[in-house]
Scaffold this motif. Sequence first.
Motif, short mmCIF file in Angstrom:
data_model
loop_
_atom_site.label_atom_id
_atom_site.label_comp_id
_atom_site.label_asym_id
_atom_site.label_seq_id
_atom_site.Cartn_x
_atom_site.Cartn_y
_atom_site.Cartn_z
N ALA A 107 -0.26 -4.85 4.07
CA ALA A 107 0.95 -5.57 3.66
C ALA A 107 0.91 -7.01 4.15
O ALA A 107 1.29 -7.93 3.43
CB ALA A 107 2.19 -4.85 4.18
N ALA A 117 -1.35 -9.05 2.10
CA ALA A 117 -0.77 -9.34 0.79
C ALA A 117 0.32 -10.40 0.86
O ALA A 117 0.92 -10.74 -0.14
CB ALA A 117 -0.22 -8.05 0.18
N ILE A 151 3.23 -10.23 2.48
CA ILE A 151 4.61 -9.72 2.50
C ILE A 151 5.40 -10.29 3.69
O ILE A 151 6.61 -10.48 3.59
CB ILE A 151 4.62 -8.18 2.60
CG1 ILE A 151 3.73 -7.55 1.53
CG2 ILE A 151 6.03 -7.64 2.52
CD1 ILE A 151 4.23 -7.73 0.14
N TYR A 152 4.71 -10.56 4.79
CA TYR A 152 5.42 -10.98 6.01
C TYR A 152 5.40 -12.49 6.22
O TYR A 152 5.67 -12.96 7.32
CB TYR A 152 4.84 -10.25 7.22
CG TYR A 152 4.95 -8.75 7.09
CD1 TYR A 152 6.19 -8.14 6.91
CD2 TYR A 152 3.82 -7.94 7.11
CE1 TYR A 152 6.30 -6.77 6.76
CE2 TYR A 152 3.92 -6.55 6.97
CZ TYR A 152 5.16 -5.99 6.79
OH TYR A 152 5.27 -4.62 6.63
N ARG A 163 11.58 -6.44 1.66
CA ARG A 163 10.27 -6.53 2.31
C ARG A 163 9.70 -5.14 2.58
O ARG A 163 8.50 -4.90 2.42
CB ARG A 163 10.39 -7.31 3.62
CG ARG A 163 9.30 -8.34 3.78
CD ARG A 163 9.42 -9.09 5.08
NE ARG A 163 10.73 -9.69 5.25
CZ ARG A 163 11.46 -9.60 6.33
NH1 ARG A 163 11.03 -8.91 7.38
NH2 ARG A 163 12.65 -10.17 6.39
N ALA A 166 2.55 -2.51 -1.49
CA ALA A 166 1.25 -3.16 -1.25
C ALA A 166 0.28 -2.20 -0.57
O ALA A 166 -0.89 -2.10 -0.97
CB ALA A 166 1.45 -4.41 -0.40
#
Lengths: 207, 207
Positions: free
Chosen positions: A197, A200, A202-203, B189, B196
């Motif tokens: 994640a 990718a 996301i954070y 998220r 993901a």
Amino acid sequence: MEQESHYGGHGTTRPGGRTARVRSAVLRAAGDALAELGFAGLDLADVARRAGVGRTTVYRRWATPTGLVADLLTEMAEESLPRAETGSLLGDLRANARLVRRTLTDPRQGPLFKAVIAAATCDAATADALRRFYATRIAEWAPCVEQAVERGELPAGTDPHEVVRAVSAPLYYRLLASGDPLDEATADRAAEAAAAAAAAGIYVVRT
Amino acid sequence: MEQESHYGGHGTTRPGGRTARVRSAVLRAAGDALAELGFAGLDLADVARRAGVGRTTVYRRWATPTGLVADLLTEMAEESLPRAETGSLLGDLRANARLVRRTLTDPRQGPLFKAVIAAATCDAATADALRRFYATRIAEWAPCVEQAVERGELPAGTDPHEVVRAVSAPLYYRLLASGDPLDEATADRAAEAAAAAAAAGIYVVRT
DNA sequence: CCCCTAACGGGATCGCGGTTCCATTAAGCT
DNA sequence: AGCTTAATGGAACCGCGATCCCGTTAGGGG
């Protein structure tokens, strides 16, 4: 949450020798009792007996079960487990996940963590102590993620704390809610999922 | 956990009319009390008063606070929230994450869930009831993931339950441990991270 | 529709966790 | 080393939550 706040006031406070000895004996006994009986079974008189200390002392200094747990948490926050340095993000996160898993499945620590979280749901001050405990634990491991960003493994702007939390979350979810087994494969999957994640993006903090 | 087990035995049991009315009144009152005061503040006599029912009845049928919570959980498991059907995995997971977030931040449901989880850490039978509750909730949403596999969005062999759990886990972690705010961005998220990780094949069952 | 008894409810009782009181011990300052 | 008093510990006390007892209500089969 220092329960000592109502000490002194006019005279001088005396945290030395005996007082400290009593405190650590009581906190150790409280940890034992929580691990054995859970938060609902936490009886201050029983803790006093285990610690070899007068009941009155425990009631005077900590007053309530949640107060005792809060103090225990501040002590637990002080002893920190050092993070790993494996050279790759996935390696570091996996080390973290396995450490968390080992803690939560430990015959003493696992029930203790459950009990402490139960106590935190019953009292705001205890919840705050728990929040501080996890904040320090998470901050301890955040550099792993920062280094991964520097190495180019993760996009710039990735929130390190969020990634570390993402590793722990599935493990705690199993411990507290789903009750599914907490084996090493689960820990590894938690680390891999957090790494995937994060890779990718996301954070990445949005501005 | 049906506490009715010690009913009947020789004569016939009577679950109709009054008994059912008492049960639902008590369970509703128990939910209110848990949401207001938390598990530690759950007093059976108080629940009886709220429900407009005799103290003795509550003690006889449920005996302990954890027994009452366990029964409440089996009732909560029966009322199911239907899943979304947005046409894409991310859309469905986001709908799920937002639903969970809305539940956990609800002024009544949030405290109730905290209290119920606290109760489950104190008693094996209650923990089992909680486990069953989440098993049904997760199973409710698993088809979203199965459809995503059929559509070719995810690799074959992806464990649907694991993906759905991965969405909830960060939200519960915040609720119970870290105490960080639980806003909609966090929910989104969580959904994106699960999607993901699933797309990366992390949740493919290894044979 | 009536009876039998499962299930409920109020009041008295009991036991135990929590508090108070005061004597004793030992930090810490001079 | 001696003195002051913070802090502890034992024992008596007290209040409240859990249990018991028994009369009352109402479900459900005949």
